[in-house]
Design a protein around this motif. Structure first.
Motif, short mmCIF file in Angstrom:
data_model
loop_
_atom_site.label_atom_id
_atom_site.label_comp_id
_atom_site.label_asym_id
_atom_site.label_seq_id
_atom_site.Cartn_x
_atom_site.Cartn_y
_atom_site.Cartn_z
N PHE A 42 24.07 33.45 37.31
CA PHE A 42 23.47 33.42 38.70
C PHE A 42 24.28 32.60 39.84
CE2 PHE A 42 21.22 29.19 38.05
CZ PHE A 42 20.97 29.28 39.02
N PHE A 43 24.30 33.14 40.91
CA PHE A 43 25.22 33.10 41.95
C PHE A 43 24.34 33.77 43.79
CE2 PHE A 43 26.69 37.09 40.38
CZ PHE A 43 27.02 37.69 41.45
N GLU A 44 24.88 33.44 44.40
CA GLU A 44 24.91 33.32 46.24
C GLU A 44 25.22 35.31 46.52
OE1 GLU A 44 24.18 31.67 49.86
OE2 GLU A 44 25.02 31.11 48.63
N GLY A 45 24.77 36.25 46.38
CA GLY A 45 25.34 37.81 46.28
C GLY A 45 24.51 38.34 46.45
N ASN A 46 24.20 39.96 46.65
CA ASN A 46 23.67 40.85 46.71
C ASN A 46 23.76 41.96 46.04
OD1 ASN A 46 25.05 41.94 48.17
ND2 ASN A 46 23.67 41.24 50.27
N ALA A 47 23.82 42.39 45.36
CA ALA A 47 24.97 43.20 44.29
C ALA A 47 25.85 43.19 43.61
CB ALA A 47 26.27 44.77 45.28
N VAL A 48 26.11 43.92 42.87
CA VAL A 48 27.15 43.98 41.08
C VAL A 48 28.17 44.76 41.16
CG1 VAL A 48 26.41 42.07 40.38
CG2 VAL A 48 26.11 43.60 39.66
N GLU A 49 28.74 45.07 40.81
CA GLU A 49 29.66 46.50 40.04
C GLU A 49 29.89 46.42 38.69
OE1 GLU A 49 33.64 46.76 41.84
OE2 GLU A 49 31.69 47.63 43.50
N PRO A 50 30.44 47.51 37.41
CA PRO A 50 30.88 47.13 37.02
C PRO A 50 32.22 46.93 37.06
CG PRO A 50 29.31 49.55 36.94
CD PRO A 50 29.58 48.94 37.89
N GLY A 51 32.70 46.00 35.58
CA GLY A 51 34.14 45.83 35.38
C GLY A 51 34.65 46.33 34.05
N ASN A 52 36.19 45.94 34.31
CA ASN A 52 37.14 46.62 33.54
C ASN A 52 36.29 47.36 32.61
OD1 ASN A 52 37.26 43.60 34.02
ND2 ASN A 52 39.15 44.58 32.21
N ASN A 53 35.69 48.69 33.32
CA ASN A 53 35.01 49.82 32.84
C ASN A 53 34.00 49.91 31.53
OD1 ASN A 53 36.82 51.69 34.35
ND2 ASN A 53 38.04 50.87 33.00
N MET A 54 33.58 49.16 31.86
CA MET A 54 32.42 47.92 30.50
C MET A 54 30.77 48.71 31.23
SD MET A 54 33.36 45.07 28.77
CE MET A 54 35.49 44.44 28.76
N GLY A 55 29.78 48.59 30.83
CA GLY A 55 28.41 48.66 31.00
C GLY A 55 28.03 47.35 31.88
#
Length: 274
Positions: free
Chosen positions: A143-156
């Motif tokens: 975990f970390f302080e944040g409110n969004a993520v997106e896919p990285g390196n064209n992975m799931g």
């Protein structure tokens, strides 16, 4: 009590209070172990690119895969200078060399790791620092302080949840590689087996990482094997002969809290960043 010792087979230990970090100068100056007492934080094993903690240059698209040997597997020259362990790598085919400095942190049970990228090419280059730490996929939470993520390196996409002020990934199992990129607030944590591991580093603005990269990344390997918790520094222009430094403070503490999203666990992790 802080100390630095030379061990057998070109390995070195850095101790501060109850924590000990072991570094392998003969193989990429990798961090092999990070323990609180006898309790290990990092994933152990022998499979390539599955254990310990390493350091690469970013963006990855510059070198693709596998990792550059001069950064990841080739020997580093080691020197103990006062209260610091300094390991210096050789120039890669991409024109960079890496230096790593290890020392007791400013607080008990912390280790300070400073990475230096030197532009040894004859050209002006842009590069960012990137630390990759592997932990066991063992019913923990990242975990970390944040409110969004997106896919990285064209992975799931990893199934992060957003609550209590943080972004949370409860470790699971899948038949595919999965990775996320995210903007954070200068820290990244993992809780498992009664240990709370927190890395603190410079907070970036969303525009500062290398193209296609991010301040915070998390990667889960296929199956229930290991998870990488990763952070990157600013994408920086380096003139020939110039260098950049990137410091990460490693901290670990025991916790009685369960490794699940909670306001209490978030608060404990934040306290370790102070």
């Amino acid at each position: 009590m802080a100390s630095i010792k030379a061990l057998d087979n070109e390995k070195y230990s850095v101790t501060n209070g109850e924590v000990t970090m072991v570094i392998d100068a003969a193989h990429g100056a990798k961090i092999l172990s990070f323990k609180l007492g006898n309790d290990e934080v990092l994933n152990q094993g022998t499979a390539e690119n599955s254990f310990g903690s390493t350091f690469w240059t970013s963006p990855q698209k510059e070198w693709d895969w596998p990792p550059v040997p001069e950064y990841d597997t080739k020997p580093f020259k080691a020197e103990i200078t006062g209260n610091k362990l300094v390991l210096t790598g050789s120039k890669s085919s991409f024109g960079y060399s890496i230096r790593k400095q290890f020392a007791a942190g400013d607080k008990e049970n912390t280790i300070s790791v400073t990475y230096t990228i030197v532009n040894e090419s004859g050209e002006t280059r842009k590069v960012a620092p990137w630390e990759i730490s592997r932990v066991k996929n063992d019913d923990g939470v990242v975990f970390f302080e944040g409110n969004a993520v997106e896919p990285g390196n064209n992975m799931g996409l990893l199934p992060f949840k957003f609550e209590f002020g943080g972004a949370w990934y409860v470790m699971d199992e899948d038949t595919d590689h999965r990775k996320i990129n995210a903007d954070g607030r200068g820290w990244l944590a993992c809780c498992a087996r009664g240990l709370l591991f927190v890395k603190k580093f410079k907070d970036l603005q969303p525009s500062q990482p290398a193209p296609g990269e991010a301040e915070i990344q998390a990667y889960a390997n296929i199956g229930k094997t290991f998870v990488e918790i990763e952070e990157q520094g600013e994408y920086t222009t380096l003139q020939p002969g110039a260098s950049l430094d990137y410091t990460v403070r490693w901290n670990v503490a025991r916790t009685s809290l369960k490794p699940v999203p909670s306001a209490e666990l978030f608060k404990e992790a934040k306290k370790l960043t102070e």
